[in-house]
Design an enzyme around this catalytic site. Structure first.
Site: not given
Ligand code: GUN
Length: 294
Positions: A53, A97, A120
């Site tokens: 990422k 994460q 997200d």
């Protein structure tokens, strides 16, 4: 021969497009879009995802910050870091994460992120907006699946899509995206899960099957109909003595068994996986340019 849906090349097309968009944005005097990534602990798969990422941000021209916190970090420290990022004017997107260590509440973490920076798409405000069809950040893997279907010429409109798995990250949001009355969706959707009796009764009716249950190679050729389109969301590490690493990556679909029978299939790796990062970058760009909420 089935069509092999090349997620890697579709994702790199999207990333190249975003790179051009960033160049134009900077020429117009706007600052760089910024993504903050937080990793807690040392899970090797999570470390690899976070590394990819941050690398994607660099390639596209985003500003990024990355925090690597130890596995025993107190929950409060993490929540305070998120609050700082919520008010950081250089940051447009915040990603923590998952999964997180057991002493940290994922729910609290998700709800602490400002929903306007929730690239997200996990915050309840975004989940709710998705259901009622309002502009929002859609979760990256589900959004990537819709793009894969469209770009590979397998539009789901009018088709029966069967989703196997009901997670908040993939199963539920992909079903909610697919039932929207939009050009890239408009499907009839069935969701199967661990409570489903006689799973193959449903999977055999799928024009498009989305496997997202996290069970390696559990969708076999006898469970699909001829000419189905198969989307494999699984990324499973299974032991393999012939591999240098001692394991290999495999999906939730038995690729070798299903490929001769289906019309199209995504490989693992190189199918859905690369799309997740591309859509994360897209959400960050949209957040920076205010195209979603304002
Ligand atoms: N863990 C597995 N997939 C994801 C994802 O899309 N976002 C975050 N934050 N964690 C994940």
């Amino acid at each position: 021969m089935a069509q092999i849906i090349d997620g890697k090349s579709i994702a790199s097309e999207i990333r190249a497009g975003l790179k051009e968009d960033v160049t134009r944005l900077l020429q117009s005097g706007h600052r760089r879009p910024g993504l903050a990534v937080i990793l807690v602990g040392e899970n090797p798969a999570s470390q690899a995802y976070v590394g990819s990422k941050v690398k994607a941000c660099e390639e596209i021209g985003f500003y990024s910050s990355s925090d690597r916190l130890s596995a025993d970090v107190p929950e409060e420290v993490l929540l305070n870091r998120i609050k700082d990022l919520n008010s950081d004017p250089l940051i447009d997107g915040i990603l923590v994460q998952m999964p997180l260590p057991g002493h940290i509440s994922e729910k609290k973490v998700i709800e602490t992120i400002d929903y306007r920076k929730d690239v997200d798409g996990f915050h309840p405000v975004n989940a709710g907006k998705l259901v009622i069809g309002e502009p929002c950040f859609a979760p990256c893997t589900p959004a990537g699946i819709l793009v894969l279907l469209e770009k590979s010429g397998n539009l789901p409109s009018g088709k029966h899509v069967v989703v196997v798995g009901r997670s908040n990250i993939v199963g539920k949001p992909v079903a909610n995206l697919l039932i929207q009355k939009t050009r890239s969706a408009n499907a009839t959707v069935t969701i199967c899960h661990t409570g489903t009796q006689n799973l193959s009764r449903f999977t055999r009716q799928a024009d498009i099957l989305i496997a997202a249950a996290g069970k390696p190679e559990s969708i076999t050729a006898d469970m699909i109909q001829d000419g189905a389109v198969l989307i494999d969301v699984g990324i499973n590490r299974v032991p393999d003595p012939n591999s240098k690493t001692g394991y290999r990556l495999t999906g939730d679909i038995d690729f070798a068994g299903c490929e001769p029978k289906c019309a199209a299939i995504t490989p693992v790796p190189g199918g859905v996986g690369p799309m997740t990062i591309a859509m994360l970058m897209k959400n960050t760009f949209l957040s920076a340019t205010g195209k979603i909420f304002y």
